[in-house]
Scaffold this motif. Structure first.
Motif, mmCIF file in Angstrom:
data_model
loop_
_atom_site.group_PDB
_atom_site.id
_atom_site.type_symbol
_atom_site.label_atom_id
_atom_site.label_comp_id
_atom_site.label_asym_id
_atom_site.label_seq_id
_atom_site.Cartn_x
_atom_site.Cartn_y
_atom_site.Cartn_z
ATOM 1 N N UNK A 140 2.885 -16.962 4.922
ATOM 2 C CA UNK A 140 1.655 -16.174 4.777
ATOM 3 C C UNK A 140 1.430 -15.247 5.977
ATOM 4 N N UNK A 141 2.182 -15.468 7.067
ATOM 5 C CA UNK A 141 2.093 -14.594 8.244
ATOM 6 C C UNK A 141 2.520 -13.166 7.954
ATOM 7 N N UNK A 142 3.056 -12.917 6.770
ATOM 8 C CA UNK A 142 3.430 -11.548 6.369
ATOM 9 C C UNK A 142 2.203 -10.631 6.423
ATOM 10 N N UNK A 143 1.031 -11.251 6.307
ATOM 11 C CA UNK A 143 -0.244 -10.511 6.346
ATOM 12 C C UNK A 143 -0.299 -9.521 7.509
ATOM 13 N N UNK A 144 0.125 -9.979 8.689
ATOM 14 C CA UNK A 144 -0.046 -9.110 9.870
ATOM 15 C C UNK A 144 0.911 -7.925 9.868
ATOM 16 N N UNK A 145 1.902 -7.930 8.985
ATOM 17 C CA UNK A 145 2.822 -6.788 8.907
ATOM 18 C C UNK A 145 2.440 -5.794 7.819
ATOM 19 N N UNK A 146 1.465 -6.178 6.996
ATOM 20 C CA UNK A 146 1.098 -5.315 5.868
ATOM 21 C C UNK A 146 0.346 -4.085 6.384
ATOM 22 N N UNK A 147 0.732 -2.915 5.887
ATOM 23 C CA UNK A 147 0.036 -1.678 6.241
ATOM 24 C C UNK A 147 -0.574 -1.110 4.962
ATOM 25 N N UNK A 148 -1.467 -0.149 5.104
ATOM 26 C CA UNK A 148 -2.054 0.439 3.886
ATOM 27 C C UNK A 148 -0.979 1.029 2.963
ATOM 28 N N UNK A 149 0.134 1.500 3.523
ATOM 29 C CA UNK A 149 1.169 2.114 2.674
ATOM 30 C C UNK A 149 2.350 1.173 2.403
ATOM 31 N N UNK A 150 2.144 -0.134 2.599
ATOM 32 C CA UNK A 150 3.217 -1.088 2.280
ATOM 33 C C UNK A 150 3.278 -1.279 0.770
ATOM 34 N N UNK A 151 4.356 -0.830 0.154
ATOM 35 C CA UNK A 151 4.436 -0.854 -1.315
ATOM 36 C C UNK A 151 5.325 -1.961 -1.859
ATOM 37 N N UNK A 152 6.207 -2.504 -1.001
ATOM 38 C CA UNK A 152 7.135 -3.544 -1.471
ATOM 39 C C UNK A 152 7.249 -4.628 -0.416
ATOM 40 N N UNK A 153 7.245 -5.884 -0.881
ATOM 41 C CA UNK A 153 7.691 -6.987 -0.030
ATOM 42 C C UNK A 153 8.897 -7.598 -0.737
ATOM 43 N N UNK A 154 10.049 -7.499 -0.089
ATOM 44 C CA UNK A 154 11.308 -7.937 -0.694
ATOM 45 C C UNK A 154 11.662 -9.320 -0.156
ATOM 46 N N UNK A 155 11.877 -10.256 -1.074
ATOM 47 C CA UNK A 155 12.232 -11.631 -0.689
ATOM 48 C C UNK A 155 13.565 -12.027 -1.310
ATOM 49 N N UNK A 156 14.197 -13.004 -0.695
ATOM 50 C CA UNK A 156 15.457 -13.539 -1.226
ATOM 51 C C UNK A 156 15.578 -14.959 -0.700
ATOM 52 N N UNK A 157 15.724 -15.923 -1.576
ATOM 53 C CA UNK A 157 15.798 -17.307 -1.103
ATOM 54 C C UNK A 157 16.730 -18.121 -1.983
ATOM 55 N N UNK A 167 9.046 -19.096 1.780
ATOM 56 C CA UNK A 167 7.896 -19.584 1.015
ATOM 57 C C UNK A 167 7.420 -18.431 0.118
ATOM 58 N N UNK A 168 8.044 -18.316 -1.022
ATOM 59 C CA UNK A 168 7.794 -17.142 -1.877
ATOM 60 C C UNK A 168 6.368 -17.108 -2.437
ATOM 61 N N UNK A 169 5.834 -18.234 -2.941
ATOM 62 C CA UNK A 169 4.451 -18.161 -3.437
ATOM 63 C C UNK A 169 3.462 -17.698 -2.356
ATOM 64 N N UNK A 170 3.655 -18.144 -1.111
ATOM 65 C CA UNK A 170 2.729 -17.753 -0.033
ATOM 66 C C UNK A 170 2.862 -16.266 0.280
ATOM 67 N N UNK A 171 4.100 -15.798 0.365
ATOM 68 C CA UNK A 171 4.332 -14.377 0.657
ATOM 69 C C UNK A 171 3.801 -13.520 -0.494
ATOM 70 N N UNK A 172 4.064 -13.970 -1.735
ATOM 71 C CA UNK A 172 3.654 -13.192 -2.909
ATOM 72 C C UNK A 172 2.135 -13.088 -3.000
#
Ligand SMILES: *Cc1c(COP(=O)(O)O)cnc(C)c1O
Length: 394
Positions: A140-157, A167-172
């Motif tokens: 869930x720490x991905x929060x601090x990297x999110x910007x107003x123009x962040x359009x994609x978060x790419x995961x692979x596990x 932790x895909x559900x938390x990131x999603x």
């Protein structure tokens, strides 16, 4: 004999794999949808041309063969729609182009499949998309990297070399709350072991080259989307028309029918081999999510219902020559990229040369294993002789 869609949806996955995407009544009774080769589709009259109301309109927009596989995959993945591309990498490109464009910022896991990274750093950068890599374990720490123009978060596990579990559900949950598209490369688990869209993924990718093929004899990609992204995925695909070939789709449909069996056997063999390797004195660590002492095991247990036959080990410190002596003399393991086939493979790897957001320093050489369908005892004899060469060269 025809199972209605509603009835199939209530069936267990194994039954659905057998029935999905085929309708013998449309194929003169033959069990399988054959290979339709075709570009032009003829319309019955001009009215029909103006209305474009043929079921099939043109080769790039689908044939009975591609439609069969698309429908089967959507059903398996729990997706609204699926498009088929001539390789797994093309499926990734289609997904990224669907969700991001000039001026956008995207977040990509540092453990991503390396050619995905090369696309982002090369073509996507040239097109004005800024890629930022993040620590795969960020949650869930991905929060601090999110910007107003962040359009994609790419995961692979797990990462296909390093096997970090995300932790895909938390990131999603974070990404979606911020309006970003969650894209996942789900090649390792396939929807059989990880139903991507149920877990918060908007667009999921499968390299059909791997377990869907199962025989190392075709290249194919599948990109599936949930209802929110289905139209945009289809429109992006139609605008570029990176179509998969009919023979490859036919072979993939054939592979689909036995995929559950093959995957479970690969998982069983892989885990047994991982346990055997963990007990070897030459091995420092085994990176396999189904091993209880593995760092990502709890996430795997919570979110995944199985493991496939691909994992890595970190050897105790050894020279490059010693590792070469071990690998070059193997008789049953091929030295090669890709995986998911019936045959066993091994490759040496080192993530240090390309990671940018995290430090990869496992303390010894890395080997990635794909365990095939051979008898495990024969594979272990082969490795046993390999370890003897490793020790002799040390
Ligand atoms: C192989 C692979 C791909 C790409 O598939 P190709 O058909 O070889 O282009 C993408 N992601 C992962 C994790 C892979 O292993």
């Amino acid at each position: 004999m025809k199972v209605s869609k509603e009835r199939r949806a209530a069936m267990r996955p194994r039954t659905r794999l057998v029935h999905a995407g085929r309708d013998p009544s449309e194929q003169f009774g033959f069990v399988n949808t054959p290979i339709y080769r075709g570009s032009t589709v003829l319309y019955p009259n001009t009215d029909s041309i103006f209305r474009r109301d043929n079921r099939f309109v043109y080769g790039t927009k689908g044939t009975p063969t591609t439609r069969s596989l698309e429908e089967a995959w959507s059903e398996l993945a729990g997706a609204e729609t699926t498009v088929l591309t001539p390789s797994g990498l093309a499926a990734i490109v289609v997904a990224l182009m669907t969700a991001a464009g000039a001026g956008d910022h995207i977040l990509v896991t540092d453990s991503v499949y390396r050619p995905t990274r090369e696309f982002c750093d090369g073509v996507f950068a040239r097109m004005g998309v800024e890629t930022e890599y993040y620590d795969p374990l960020i949650g869930a720490g991905i929060e601090r990297l999110m910007r107003p123009n962040t359009k994609v978060v790419f995961v692979e596990a797990p990462g296909s070399h390093s096997f970090e579990m995300q932790d895909i559900p938390a990131i999603a949950a974070v990404a979606r709350a911020r309006g970003a598209c969650v894209i996942m490369d789900n090649t390792w688990a396939t929807p059989i072991f990880f139903p991507p869209h149920e877990r918060g993924v908007d667009i999921a990718i499968e390299a059909g080259t791997k377990y869907l093929s199962g025989h190392s004899d075709l290249l194919l990609g599948l990109t599936s989307a949930n209802a929110a992204w289905a139209d945009r995925l289809r429109a992006t695909f139609d605008a570029m028309a990176p179509c998969a070939g009919p023979e490859d789709c036919f072979l993939a449909l054939r592979g689909l029918r036995t995929m559950d069996l093959r995957l479970r056997e690969a998982g069983r063999q892989g885990l047994a081999m991982a346990q055997w390797l963990a007990a070897r004195p030459e091995v420092a660590r085994v990176l396999h999510p189904a091993l209880p002492d593995y760092a990502g095991h709890d996430i795997w247990k919570r979110d995944f219902s199985g493991s496939s036959g691909l994992f890595s080990v970190i050897l105790k410190p050894a020279s490059r020559e010693a590792v070469s002596a071990m690998l070059d003399g193997l008789e049953l393991f091929g030295l090669g990229f890709s995986w998911g086939g019936f045959e066993s493979l091994v490759i040496p790897f080192d993530c240090r040369s390309y990671r940018t957001a995290t430090v990869w320093n496992p303390g010894g050489p890395g080997l990635r294993f794909q365990i095939g369908l051979e008898d495990l005892a024969d594979l272990q004899d082969d490795l046993d002789r390999g370890f003897a060469r490793l020790r002799a060269a040390a």
